[in-house]
Design a protein around this motif. Structure first.
Motif, PDB file in Angstrom:
ATOM      1  N   VAL A  15     -35.204  32.974  64.431  1.00  0.00           N
ATOM      2  CA  VAL A  15     -36.414  32.018  64.172  1.00  0.00           C
ATOM      3  C   VAL A  15     -37.593  32.199  65.443  1.00  0.00           C
ATOM      4  N   LEU A  16     -37.184  32.835  66.622  1.00  0.00           N
ATOM      5  CA  LEU A  16     -37.826  32.702  67.761  1.00  0.00           C
ATOM      6  C   LEU A  16     -38.513  31.357  68.051  1.00  0.00           C
ATOM      7  N   SER A  17     -37.478  30.562  68.280  1.00  0.00           N
ATOM      8  CA  SER A  17     -37.742  29.147  68.784  1.00  0.00           C
ATOM      9  C   SER A  17     -36.497  28.451  69.131  1.00  0.00           C
ATOM     10  N   PHE A  18     -36.455  28.002  70.476  1.00  0.00           N
ATOM     11  CA  PHE A  18     -35.123  27.377  70.857  1.00  0.00           C
ATOM     12  C   PHE A  18     -35.153  25.909  70.133  1.00  0.00           C
ATOM     13  N   THR A  19     -36.118  25.474  69.735  1.00  0.00           N
ATOM     14  CA  THR A  19     -36.359  24.132  69.129  1.00  0.00           C
ATOM     15  C   THR A  19     -35.723  24.073  67.513  1.00  0.00           C
ATOM     16  N   THR A  33     -30.242  26.350  75.045  1.00  0.00           N
ATOM     17  CA  THR A  33     -31.065  27.101  76.356  1.00  0.00           C
ATOM     18  C   THR A  33     -29.957  27.463  77.303  1.00  0.00           C
ATOM     19  N   GLY A  34     -28.892  26.579  77.548  1.00  0.00           N
ATOM     20  CA  GLY A  34     -27.669  26.775  78.171  1.00  0.00           C
ATOM     21  C   GLY A  34     -26.872  27.821  77.924  1.00  0.00           C
ATOM     22  N   GLN A  35     -26.552  28.026  76.494  1.00  0.00           N
ATOM     23  CA  GLN A  35     -26.089  28.997  76.130  1.00  0.00           C
ATOM     24  C   GLN A  35     -26.667  30.259  76.112  1.00  0.00           C
ATOM     25  N   ILE A  36     -28.027  30.386  75.778  1.00  0.00           N
ATOM     26  CA  ILE A  36     -28.361  31.878  76.068  1.00  0.00           C
ATOM     27  C   ILE A  36     -28.761  32.245  77.454  1.00  0.00           C
ATOM     28  N   ARG A  37     -28.498  31.470  78.481  1.00  0.00           N
ATOM     29  CA  ARG A  37     -28.656  31.589  79.743  1.00  0.00           C
ATOM     30  C   ARG A  37     -27.335  32.176  80.245  1.00  0.00           C
ATOM     31  N   LEU A  43     -24.216  39.192  80.563  1.00  0.00           N
ATOM     32  CA  LEU A  43     -24.652  40.628  80.448  1.00  0.00           C
ATOM     33  C   LEU A  43     -25.479  41.199  81.449  1.00  0.00           C
ATOM     34  N   GLY A  44     -26.124  40.345  82.342  1.00  0.00           N
ATOM     35  CA  GLY A  44     -26.704  40.822  83.624  1.00  0.00           C
ATOM     36  C   GLY A  44     -28.264  41.124  83.124  1.00  0.00           C
ATOM     37  N   VAL A  45     -28.749  40.633  81.977  1.00  0.00           N
ATOM     38  CA  VAL A  45     -30.043  41.180  81.473  1.00  0.00           C
ATOM     39  C   VAL A  45     -30.828  39.736  80.901  1.00  0.00           C
ATOM     40  N   GLU A  46     -32.145  40.002  80.736  1.00  0.00           N
ATOM     41  CA  GLU A  46     -32.898  38.836  80.114  1.00  0.00           C
ATOM     42  C   GLU A  46     -32.738  39.264  78.718  1.00  0.00           C
ATOM     43  N   LEU A  47     -32.610  38.341  77.829  1.00  0.00           N
ATOM     44  CA  LEU A  47     -32.823  38.642  76.369  1.00  0.00           C
ATOM     45  C   LEU A  47     -33.913  38.479  75.609  1.00  0.00           C
ATOM     46  N   PHE A  48     -34.985  37.210  76.168  1.00  0.00           N
ATOM     47  CA  PHE A  48     -36.068  36.830  75.755  1.00  0.00           C
ATOM     48  C   PHE A  48     -37.029  36.689  76.751  1.00  0.00           C
ATOM     49  N   GLU A  49     -38.243  37.024  76.570  1.00  0.00           N
ATOM     50  CA  GLU A  49     -39.573  36.716  77.407  1.00  0.00           C
ATOM     51  C   GLU A  49     -40.009  35.269  76.897  1.00  0.00           C
ATOM     52  N   ARG A  50     -40.565  34.453  78.060  1.00  0.00           N
ATOM     53  CA  ARG A  50     -40.953  33.260  77.637  1.00  0.00           C
ATOM     54  C   ARG A  50     -42.461  33.563  77.843  1.00  0.00           C
ATOM     55  N   LEU A  51     -43.073  33.362  76.820  1.00  0.00           N
ATOM     56  CA  LEU A  51     -44.687  33.371  77.034  1.00  0.00           C
ATOM     57  C   LEU A  51     -45.241  32.023  76.468  1.00  0.00           C
ATOM     58  N   ARG A  54     -43.978  30.258  73.477  1.00  0.00           N
ATOM     59  CA  ARG A  54     -43.665  31.178  72.615  1.00  0.00           C
ATOM     60  C   ARG A  54     -42.435  31.964  73.329  1.00  0.00           C
ATOM     61  N   ILE A  55     -41.566  32.860  72.536  1.00  0.00           N
ATOM     62  CA  ILE A  55     -40.878  33.659  73.045  1.00  0.00           C
ATOM     63  C   ILE A  55     -40.698  34.908  72.259  1.00  0.00           C
ATOM     64  N   ARG A  56     -40.142  35.929  72.765  1.00  0.00           N
ATOM     65  CA  ARG A  56     -40.010  37.176  71.994  1.00  0.00           C
ATOM     66  C   ARG A  56     -38.820  37.885  72.697  1.00  0.00           C
ATOM     67  N   LEU A  57     -38.265  38.678  71.953  1.00  0.00           N
ATOM     68  CA  LEU A  57     -36.918  39.569  72.303  1.00  0.00           C
ATOM     69  C   LEU A  57     -37.456  40.478  73.187  1.00  0.00           C
ATOM     70  N   THR A  58     -36.874  40.729  74.407  1.00  0.00           N
ATOM     71  CA  THR A  58     -36.760  41.933  75.273  1.00  0.00           C
ATOM     72  C   THR A  58     -36.582  43.196  74.819  1.00  0.00           C
ATOM     73  N   GLU A  59     -36.253  44.205  75.206  1.00  0.00           N
ATOM     74  CA  GLU A  59     -35.703  45.376  74.806  1.00  0.00           C
ATOM     75  C   GLU A  59     -34.525  45.378  74.657  1.00  0.00           C
ATOM     76  N   ALA A  60     -33.846  44.564  75.740  1.00  0.00           N
ATOM     77  CA  ALA A  60     -32.331  44.382  75.677  1.00  0.00           C
ATOM     78  C   ALA A  60     -31.734  43.489  74.559  1.00  0.00           C
TER      79      ALA A  60
END
Length: 296
Positions: A15-19, A33-37, A43-51, A54-60
């Motif tokens: 859904v590309l939305s935490f809310t 938010t806490g679960q994603i962090r 995993l040692g990587v960021e999974l989302f870019e915060r814009l 809005r958010i979008r998936l990183t390559e990881a």
């Protein structure tokens, strides 16, 4: 990796939305938010870019998503396999459209309501492109389509029945009784229809584009039928949706044959392992929709 964290990640990625993910999962937004962090930390990587907002998936995140979906499906399959309950149970998100919900699916919905009360059907009203996208993203488990094409990228689909169409008018319309109507004969008629995006509306409009007749949009099938019966114009609708009106004489079928064929189909994401209760739904949809179709 905890399955709970992967489930939350898949929902946010879909859904590309935490809310919205929090609302769908029944969590507080801070919990999502806490679960994603926590998952990103493990995993040692960021999974989302915060814009901004809005958010979008990183390559990881893009690489992780198909694995998260597969693990969720395997977990559901495992739960189903070892469940002690004799009756099928679970939720099925079903994408569908008004004409099918109202005129093709009542027998199927009634059957599940009485026979399998532990299966919860959630109907999501969407049209073709939106339904296909939701199936690819995993937002819907299955979706009903009414399309001329029977192959869809990224989806498995099964044709349940051809869907006959009827061009209808009020009984006093000047085109009633004329035979062998062509598209050019319809140029002077006022057209009544549902919203753009509806497959038979769009195909009909494309067929008549050379003559550019005006469309009066009524939105729903019931409103469209009432407008046609009141003499406001003619409309192309699934024959199953106007069967009662044709029998009563409230509407009359004009002598015009659509140059395209639509097929009612059931689709799901290609490669998706369907849980037992979803497979049961597919089997009964296949049986009941085909039984009530003209060729069933």
């Amino acid at each position: 990796m905890e399955l709970r964290l992967l489930t939350t990640f898949e929902k946010v990625a879909t859904v590309l939305s935490f809310t919205r993910a929090a609302a769908d999962l029944g969590y507080a937004q801070s919990s999502v938010t806490g679960q994603i962090r926590s998952l990103e930390s493990s995993l040692g990587v960021e999974l989302f870019e915060r814009l901004g907002s809005r958010i979008r998936l990183t390559e990881a995140g893009e690489r992780l998503l198909p694995y998260a979906r597969r693990m969720g499906e395997l977990a559901e399959e495992a739960r189903t396999a070892v469940a002690s309950a004799a009756e099928p149970a679970g939720t099925i998100a079903v994408g569908t459209m008004e004409s099918l919900t109202s005129y093709r699916l009542p027998a199927l919905l009634e059957y599940f309501h009485h026979r399998y009360p532990a299966v919860r059907l959630t109907l999501r009203p969407t049209l073709g492109d939106e339904t296909r996208q939701a199936l690819r993203q995993g937002t819907y488990d299955v979706g009903f389509l009414m399309e001329p094409d029977t192959e869809h990228e990224g989806l498995e689909s099964e044709v349940l029945a051809p869907e006959p169409l009827a061009l209808v008018a009020g009984p006093d319309h000047p085109l009633v009784g004329r035979t062998g109507l062509t598209a050019a004969d319809l140029a002077g008629a006022r057209l009544v229809g549902t919203e753009p995006g509806c497959p038979y509306r769009d195909l009909f409009e494309a067929e008549l584009r050379e003559w550019a007749p005006p469309f009066m949009e009524f939105g729903t099938i019931e409103a469209t039928k009432r407008g046609v019966a009141a003499g406001l114009g003619i409309a192309l609708l699934p024959r199953v949706a106007v069967a009662a009106e044709l029998t009563s004489g409230t509407l009359v079928a004009l002598d015009w044959e659509a140059p395209f064929t639509l097929f009612t189909q059931l689709a799901w994401r290609r490669g998706k392992r369907l849980p037992a209760h979803v497979r049961l739904f597919v089997e009964q949809a296949r049986r009941l929709v085909r039984e009530q179709s003209p060729t069933g």
